[in-house]
Design an enzyme around this catalytic site. Structure first.
Site, PDB file in Angstrom:
ATOM      1  CG  ASP A  88      -1.951   1.024   1.255  1.00  0.00           C
ATOM      2  OD1 ASP A  88      -2.389   1.443   2.343  1.00  0.00           O
ATOM      3  OD2 ASP A  88      -2.352   1.451   0.147  1.00  0.00           O
ATOM      4  CB  ALA A 218     -12.800   3.238   1.686  1.00  0.00           C
TER       5      ALA A 218
HETATM    6  O1  LIG Z   1      -6.615   4.350   2.043  1.00  0.00           O
HETATM    7  C1  LIG Z   1      -6.325   3.677   3.035  1.00  0.00           C
HETATM    8  C2  LIG Z   1      -7.354   3.435   4.138  1.00  0.00           C
HETATM    9  O2  LIG Z   1      -7.660   4.640   4.760  1.00  0.00           O
HETATM   10  P1  LIG Z   1      -8.597   4.673   6.068  1.00  0.00           P
HETATM   11  O3  LIG Z   1      -8.779   3.285   6.611  1.00  0.00           O
HETATM   12  O4  LIG Z   1      -7.847   5.552   7.028  1.00  0.00           O
HETATM   13  O5  LIG Z   1      -9.909   5.274   5.634  1.00  0.00           O
HETATM   14  N1  LIG Z   1      -5.098   3.107   3.147  1.00  0.00           N
HETATM   15  O6  LIG Z   1      -4.246   3.207   2.091  1.00  0.00           O
HETATM   16  C3  LIG Z   1      -4.676   2.427   4.367  1.00  0.00           C
HETATM   17  C4  LIG Z   1      -3.504   3.138   5.025  1.00  0.00           C
HETATM   18  C5  LIG Z   1      -3.785   4.591   5.274  1.00  0.00           C
HETATM   19  C6  LIG Z   1      -3.714   4.963   6.756  1.00  0.00           C
HETATM   20  O7  LIG Z   1      -4.887   4.717   7.431  1.00  0.00           O
HETATM   21 NA    NA Z   2      -3.107   0.492  -2.153  1.00  0.00          NA
HETATM   22 ZN   LIG Z   3      -4.619   5.024   1.049  1.00  0.00          ZN
END
Ligand SMILES: O=C(COP(=O)(O)O)N(O)CCCCO
Ligand code: NA
Ligand SMILES: [Zn+2]
Length: 313
Positions: A88, A218
């Site tokens: 990610d 999300a």
């Molecule tokens: O897009 C996301 C998910 O974001 P979130 O779970 O904070 O809404 N990610 O890429 C996960 C890592 C980001 C830090 O939380």
């Molecule tokens: Na990703």
């Molecule tokens: Zn993200």
């Protein structure tokens, strides 16, 4: 089985559903995810940030990446649901190469902070390397900024994805799936006012690219989780996520991968706070991690059903 993320997402794209991509840093969250996927008979995408890879390897990113591949494959090779492992927000060439070498299914090359041409250049480079060894690739267009109180201030307008760029970006990079910025942001404090995403842009990006699309930021910050955490001392005032109806609408308009980290973290800590408050003498991690794992599992099961990927294994 351990599969390529592209296989999971191409099926989701054709089937008009989405699959959550769930972040891990340790064993317990991975156990919760696999159990949820098995109980819902659903594919699951596990993802680790660069920070998670550094954390697992205590700074040695090859060791960290290899550890996560070993852990995920230990589950994936022994279950009937499709499981993939994804990097990610990959920005470091060193970490991305370590992940590819370790056997990750897919990587995100996140060059969205750069001007358009440089995003293309960086993404194209990683696509050529990754594709040469069968690894699929995600990239991001636009930047994650919340839409402030429905007012599209100039800076935010500029940050959201430009759908016309998306077609050129996909054609020139060969990327397998794309994360268009449409008004979400990372973390627990996403919207100051009403939650709102730019579905017009999303629809245009889907029409112009036809690719599986990714929604970052999300998490929905479920009210019952927020209340449980606050009952046992957490301060999550102002926390607000993406409401479920907006998540399902984003799937209708072409989202197929739904990045979710904050919801897992908040569920775990809410339940851990409750357990520790009610069991002051407990110090066996198999006890005090068990209930939090259960809550995380159940939050994920709900999300699998909401996104339409239950019984799609
Ligand atoms: O897009 C996301 C998910 O974001 P979130 O779970 O904070 O809404 N990610 O890429 C996960 C890592 C980001 C830090 O939380
Ligand atoms: Na990703
Ligand atoms: Zn993200």
């Amino acid at each position: 089985p351990y599969v390529n993320t592209k296989d999971i997402l191409d099926k989701a794209n054709k089937g008009y559903y989405a699959v959550p991509a769930l972040n891990i840093n340790n064993l317990e969250f991975l156990q919760a995810i696999i159990e949820a996927g098995v109980e819902e008979n659903s594919p699951v995408i596990i993802e680790t940030s660069e920070g998670a890879i550094k954390y697992a390897g205590d700074g040695d990113v090859q060791r960290g990446a290899s550890l996560f591949v070993s852990m995920v494959r230990a589950f994936a090779d022994n279950t009937d649901i499709p499981v993939s492992l994804h990097v990610d927000h990959g920005k470091s060439f060193k970490i991305l190469m370590a992940a590819i070498k370790a056997g990750y299914s897919s990587i995100m090359i996140d060059a969205s902070e750069y001007p358009f041409e440089k995003n293309i250049e960086e993404t194209k480079k990683m696509v050529e390397i990754a594709h040469s060894v069968g690894v699929s690739v995600e990239a991001e267009l636009g930047r994650l900024v919340g839409i402030e109180d429905n007012v599209m201030v100039q800076s935010h307008e500029a940050a959201l994805v430009d759908p016309n760029e998306a077609k050129q970006f996909v054609e020139e990079t060969g990327v397998d799936f794309l994360a268009p910025a449409i008004g979400t942001s990372h973390g627990a404090f996403k919207f100051k006012g009403e939650a709102k995403l730019d579905f017009n842009r999303l629809k245009k990006v889907k029409e112009l690219t036809g690719l599986p699309l990714v929604l970052h930021g999300a998490s929905s910050v479920p009210e019952e989780v927020k209340k449980l955490a606050e009952k046992y001392g957490a301060d999550f005032r102002g926390a607000k996520g993406v409401p479920s109806d907006i998540l399902t609408e984003s799937v209708k308009y072409g989202i197929n991968k739904v990045n979710t980290d904050t919801d897992l973290r908040m569920a775990f800590i809410a339940s851990l706070r409750e357990y520790l408050a009610n069991n002051p003498g407990e110090f066996d991690p198999r006890k005090y991690f068990k209930t939090p794992k259960e809550l995380v599992k159940n939050i994920i099961r709900e999300r699998l059903r909401l996104l339409g990927c239950s019984n799609k294994a």
